[in-house]
Each structure stands twice: as structure tokens, then as C-alpha cells.
Motif scaffolding. Structure first.
Motif, mmCIF file in Angstrom:
data_model
loop_
_atom_site.group_PDB
_atom_site.id
_atom_site.type_symbol
_atom_site.label_atom_id
_atom_site.label_comp_id
_atom_site.label_asym_id
_atom_site.label_seq_id
_atom_site.Cartn_x
_atom_site.Cartn_y
_atom_site.Cartn_z
ATOM 1 N N ALA A 1 45.720 39.099 40.559
ATOM 2 C CA ALA A 1 45.026 40.310 40.102
ATOM 3 C C ALA A 1 44.708 40.305 38.609
ATOM 4 O O ALA A 1 44.093 41.234 38.107
ATOM 5 C CB ALA A 1 45.851 41.545 40.457
ATOM 6 N N ALA A 2 45.124 39.259 37.897
ATOM 7 C CA ALA A 2 44.830 39.210 36.456
ATOM 8 C C ALA A 2 43.382 38.853 36.174
ATOM 9 O O ALA A 2 42.913 39.024 35.038
ATOM 10 C CB ALA A 2 45.748 38.189 35.774
ATOM 11 N N SER A 3 42.665 38.373 37.188
ATOM 12 C CA SER A 3 41.354 37.774 36.905
ATOM 13 C C SER A 3 40.430 37.881 38.114
ATOM 14 O O SER A 3 40.882 38.028 39.252
ATOM 15 C CB SER A 3 41.584 36.289 36.552
ATOM 16 O OG SER A 3 40.370 35.615 36.339
ATOM 17 N N GLY A 4 39.152 37.808 37.846
ATOM 18 C CA GLY A 4 38.133 37.569 38.871
ATOM 19 C C GLY A 4 38.136 38.535 40.035
ATOM 20 O O GLY A 4 38.129 39.765 39.869
ATOM 21 N N GLY B 1 40.697 19.240 48.948
ATOM 22 C CA GLY B 1 41.897 20.074 48.997
ATOM 23 C C GLY B 1 41.535 21.541 49.132
ATOM 24 O O GLY B 1 42.120 22.270 49.942
ATOM 25 N N TYR B 2 40.567 21.973 48.349
ATOM 26 C CA TYR B 2 40.150 23.374 48.380
ATOM 27 C C TYR B 2 39.613 23.752 49.767
ATOM 28 O O TYR B 2 40.013 24.766 50.356
ATOM 29 C CB TYR B 2 39.090 23.619 47.305
ATOM 30 C CG TYR B 2 38.690 25.069 47.171
ATOM 31 C CD1 TYR B 2 39.540 25.985 46.570
ATOM 32 C CD2 TYR B 2 37.468 25.522 47.662
ATOM 33 C CE1 TYR B 2 39.186 27.329 46.447
ATOM 34 C CE2 TYR B 2 37.102 26.854 47.549
ATOM 35 C CZ TYR B 2 37.961 27.758 46.940
ATOM 36 O OH TYR B 2 37.609 29.084 46.829
ATOM 37 N N VAL B 3 38.715 22.920 50.285
ATOM 38 C CA VAL B 3 38.093 23.208 51.583
ATOM 39 C C VAL B 3 39.164 23.262 52.679
ATOM 40 O O VAL B 3 39.193 24.183 53.506
ATOM 41 C CB VAL B 3 37.022 22.144 51.906
ATOM 42 C CG1 VAL B 3 36.565 22.256 53.349
ATOM 43 C CG2 VAL B 3 35.836 22.275 50.953
ATOM 44 N N ALA C 1 35.215 35.543 53.406
ATOM 45 C CA ALA C 1 34.684 34.238 53.015
ATOM 46 C C ALA C 1 33.508 34.428 52.060
ATOM 47 O O ALA C 1 32.347 34.453 52.483
ATOM 48 C CB ALA C 1 34.246 33.454 54.247
ATOM 49 N N PRO C 2 33.795 34.551 50.749
ATOM 50 C CA PRO C 2 32.689 34.706 49.787
ATOM 51 C C PRO C 2 32.027 33.366 49.488
ATOM 52 O O PRO C 2 32.676 32.318 49.544
ATOM 53 C CB PRO C 2 33.375 35.235 48.513
ATOM 54 C CG PRO C 2 34.821 35.455 48.848
ATOM 55 C CD PRO C 2 35.101 34.645 50.075
ATOM 56 N N SER C 3 30.757 33.428 49.140
ATOM 57 C CA SER C 3 30.129 32.282 48.478
ATOM 58 C C SER C 3 30.513 32.363 46.998
ATOM 59 O O SER C 3 31.341 33.183 46.603
ATOM 60 C CB SER C 3 28.608 32.310 48.686
ATOM 61 O OG SER C 3 28.104 33.579 48.312
HETATM 62 N N1 LIG Z 1 34.997 32.637 42.522
HETATM 63 C C1 LIG Z 1 34.479 32.124 43.625
HETATM 64 O O1 LIG Z 1 33.376 31.557 43.647
HETATM 65 C C2 LIG Z 1 35.229 32.205 44.919
HETATM 66 C C3 LIG Z 1 34.517 32.024 46.125
HETATM 67 C C4 LIG Z 1 35.217 32.085 47.306
HETATM 68 C C5 LIG Z 1 36.569 32.326 47.313
HETATM 69 N N2 LIG Z 1 37.228 32.491 46.133
HETATM 70 C C6 LIG Z 1 38.672 32.716 46.175
HETATM 71 O O2 LIG Z 1 38.950 33.957 45.592
HETATM 72 C C7 LIG Z 1 40.278 33.941 45.063
HETATM 73 C C8 LIG Z 1 40.239 34.436 43.626
HETATM 74 O O3 LIG Z 1 39.476 33.526 42.849
HETATM 75 P P1 LIG Z 1 38.782 33.975 41.501
HETATM 76 O O4 LIG Z 1 37.391 33.521 41.572
HETATM 77 O O5 LIG Z 1 39.093 35.391 41.238
HETATM 78 O O6 LIG Z 1 39.554 33.009 40.474
HETATM 79 P P2 LIG Z 1 40.260 33.344 39.081
HETATM 80 O O7 LIG Z 1 40.627 32.022 38.518
HETATM 81 O O8 LIG Z 1 39.409 34.265 38.289
HETATM 82 O O9 LIG Z 1 41.578 34.141 39.533
HETATM 83 C C9 LIG Z 1 42.627 33.517 40.220
HETATM 84 C C10 LIG Z 1 43.937 34.176 39.793
HETATM 85 O O10 LIG Z 1 45.000 33.579 40.562
HETATM 86 C C11 LIG Z 1 46.119 33.408 39.697
HETATM 87 N N3 LIG Z 1 47.008 32.358 40.223
HETATM 88 C C12 LIG Z 1 46.736 31.041 40.366
HETATM 89 N N4 LIG Z 1 47.808 30.399 40.834
HETATM 90 C C13 LIG Z 1 48.787 31.336 41.007
HETATM 91 C C14 LIG Z 1 50.133 31.291 41.465
HETATM 92 N N5 LIG Z 1 50.725 30.134 41.813
HETATM 93 N N6 LIG Z 1 50.833 32.447 41.547
HETATM 94 C C15 LIG Z 1 50.267 33.615 41.151
HETATM 95 N N7 LIG Z 1 49.001 33.717 40.685
HETATM 96 C C16 LIG Z 1 48.282 32.592 40.628
HETATM 97 C C17 LIG Z 1 45.499 33.015 38.354
HETATM 98 O O11 LIG Z 1 46.404 33.207 37.281
HETATM 99 C C18 LIG Z 1 44.283 33.939 38.302
HETATM 100 O O12 LIG Z 1 44.586 35.167 37.677
HETATM 101 C C19 LIG Z 1 40.773 32.497 45.186
HETATM 102 O O13 LIG Z 1 41.603 32.400 46.311
HETATM 103 C C20 LIG Z 1 39.495 31.715 45.388
HETATM 104 O O14 LIG Z 1 39.700 30.531 46.095
HETATM 105 C C21 LIG Z 1 36.585 32.450 44.939
#
Ligand SMILES: NC(=O)c1ccc[n+]([C@@H]2O[C@H](COP(=O)([O-])OP(=O)(O)OC[C@H]3O[C@@H](n4cnc5c(N)ncnc54)[C@H](O)[C@@H]3O)[C@@H](O)[C@H]2O)c1
Length: 249
Positions: A17-20, A155-157, A185-187
């Protein structure tokens, strides 16, 4: 009649929840009246988001790969905010981009540990209390990559395809207890997960998206909110698309 869209008085846990996307989801759940525990290994970032949200937010340092850390955070969340009825698993990493033959084995394990095992540990901490109260909503953030596959990020996929499978299994098992488990499932979304984006990388990420743009975090948050609310009442084990038309199934 109840207000299906309200989560007022409910407690939610949002990992990453700190990001994105996790940050946007936490903000959306709080705006809908929820108390929100922000779990992240980045405590400074989680505290910043909590401060923006206000009194109904709690930031906790959690490593989702560590079941001891996860269980301690669940107990602390219960003590401070009440027993959570919502869990959103958004913590995740992309890991390296590499040709399959060169994909590092240690990175493979790390990506699966955070994206898949981390989701498993958080769900295991949450399910007993949700089953005991005959109600719960779990939302796992998967990826279009887990359905379609993308080259160079094996790995990600694999981790995201596994999260989709985990969601199906939990959904079929827990629905009769009022605990609904779904995935999103976001793009591609323009968050920190990709690091610095060059123009060429940015263009490549949206090349397969018929709507021709990144998905915004607030769009993912709107779907996550619906899946977290009582309005989602007869869907479980399903992966919901938010890919601007990219998904073909
Ligand atoms: N951004 C994209 O394009 C996208 C698309 C599809 C799915 N996703 C998925 O959405 C989710 C969020 O991604 P995002 O884009 O917000 O990325 P992001 O990097 O902005 O945020 C991910 C957060 O997860 C935290 N994190 C990582 N490892 C951790 C751990 N071991 N324990 C606790 N916290 C941990 C990080 O500190 C960070 O705050 C992910 O699962 C990602 O795979 C993202």
C-alpha cells in the motif's frame, strides 16, 4: 435495504500500500468509509500514505514472504482497527527482464516468493477470521501477463498465473462460508514497478492495448473497491479484466 456500496465500519488490509496500485486501492477503500491497514516492507512510504488518509489508517512494516511477520501484522491490525473483513494483495515485484535461458534462478525464486507465496501467507492469515464471521472479501492483484504471457519475464508471468490458480481454488472452497476470493488482471499501469520508463519501453508496454494507454491506478482501485464490497455478492474464484481490451478471454 443495505447500502451495497458501503464498507463503512469495515477494516481492510492492503498489502503493497506504500505505492502504485496498492496505494490507490487503500485510498479508495478509506474514501468509502473503511478503516485501512497499509502493509508494506517500505514503512516510510506506508506512513506517508497513512498520514494522507487520516485517522482511520494504520501503517505497518510487513514482509509478505515471512509468515511470522504476516501473522504479527494481522494480530496488530485486529487490535488496532478491528478484525479485517477485506484483504487486498497488491505487494509485488516485476523481477528481471531476461531471455529465458539466462533468467537467474535466484530471481525466479524471489519473484515467486513475493508475488505468489506472499499472497498465500496473507490469505492464510486472513481466512480463519473471515470464515468465523461468515463474511470476507479477498482481492488478489494478478496481471494480464498471467493470462496472456509476456516474453522475457518468465518468473513474473508464472507467479501471476499461479495467483490466478490460487484464486480459483480458494474461491471454490470458501464461497460457501461467505468469503469471496477474486483476482484482477490489469494491463500495464505507470507505477514504480517498472522503474525508469524510456519512451521505447513505454510504447512497447501499451502496444498490445487496444485502448492505447496505461490503465490508471484509480481505475484499478474502482474495480478493487467493488470486489471488496457487499455489492460483489455472487462472484468468486474469478479473474476480472481491466486491460483496455487486450484480454481475449
Ligand atoms: N503496474 C503495472 O503495470 C501492473 C500491472 C498488472 C499487475 N500489477 C501488479 O499490481 C501489484 C502492485 O504493483 P504496482 O504497480 O503498484 O507496483 P509498485 O512497485 O508501485 O508497488 C508495489 C509495492 O509492493 C511492496 N512490496 C514489494 N515486496 C514486498 C514484500 N516482500 N512485502 C511487503 N511489501 C512488498 C513495495 O514496497 C511497493 O510499495 C503487483 O502485484 C503487480 O504485479 C501491476
Amino acid at each position: 435495504m443495505t447500502n451495497d456500496a458501503s464498507i463503512t465500519g469495515q477494516t481492510a488490509v492492503v498489502t503493497g500500500a506504500a505505492s502504485g496500485l496498492g496505494r490507490a486501492i487503500a485510498q479508495r477503500l478509506a474514501a468509502a468509509g473503511g478503516r485501512v491497514a497499509l502493509w508494506d516492507r517500505d514503512l516510510t512510504g506506508a506512513r506517508r500514505v497513512a498520514a494522507d488518509i487520516g485517522a482511520q489508517a494504520l501503517a505497518l512494516e510487513v514482509d509478505v514472504t515471512d509468515p511470522v511477520s504476516v501473522r504479527a501484522a494481522w494480530a496488530e491490525t485486529k487490535r488496532s482497527l478491528g478484525t479485517p473483513s477485506i484483504l487486498v494483495n497488491s505487494a509485488g515485484i516485476l523481477g528481471p527482464s531476461a531471455a529465458f535461458a539466462d533468467y537467474p534462478a535466484d530471481a525466479w525464486k524471489r519473484v515467486l516468493d513475493i508475488n505468489l507465496n506472499g499472497t498465500f501467507h496473507c490469505c492464510q492469515a486472513a481466512v480463519p477470521d473471515m470464515v468465523a464471521s461468515d463474511y470476507g472479501r479477498i482481492v488478489n492483484i494478478a496481471s494480464i501477463a498471467g493470462k496472456d504471457g509476456n516474453p522475457g519475464v518468465a518468473g513474473y508471468v508464472a507467479s501471476k498465473a499461479a495467483v490466478i490458480g490460487l484464486t480459483k481454488s480458494m474461491g471454490k472452497e470458501l464461497g460457501k462460508h461467505g468469503v469471496l476470493v477474486n483476482a484482477i488482471a490489469p494491463s500495464a499501469s505507470e507505477t514504480a514497478i517498472f522503474g525508469e520508463l524510456t519512451d521505447a519501453y513505454r510504447a512497447r508496454l501499451i502496444a498490445n492495448v487496444p485502448m492505447g494507454r496505461f490503465v490508471r491506478p484509480d481505475e484499478v482501485a474502482a474495480l478493487a473497491f467493488w470486489l471488496s464490497s457487499p455489492a460483489c455478492s455472487f462472484s468468486t474464484g474469478v479473474t476480472f479484466d481491466i486491460s483496455g481490451g487486450r484480454a481475449t478471454y
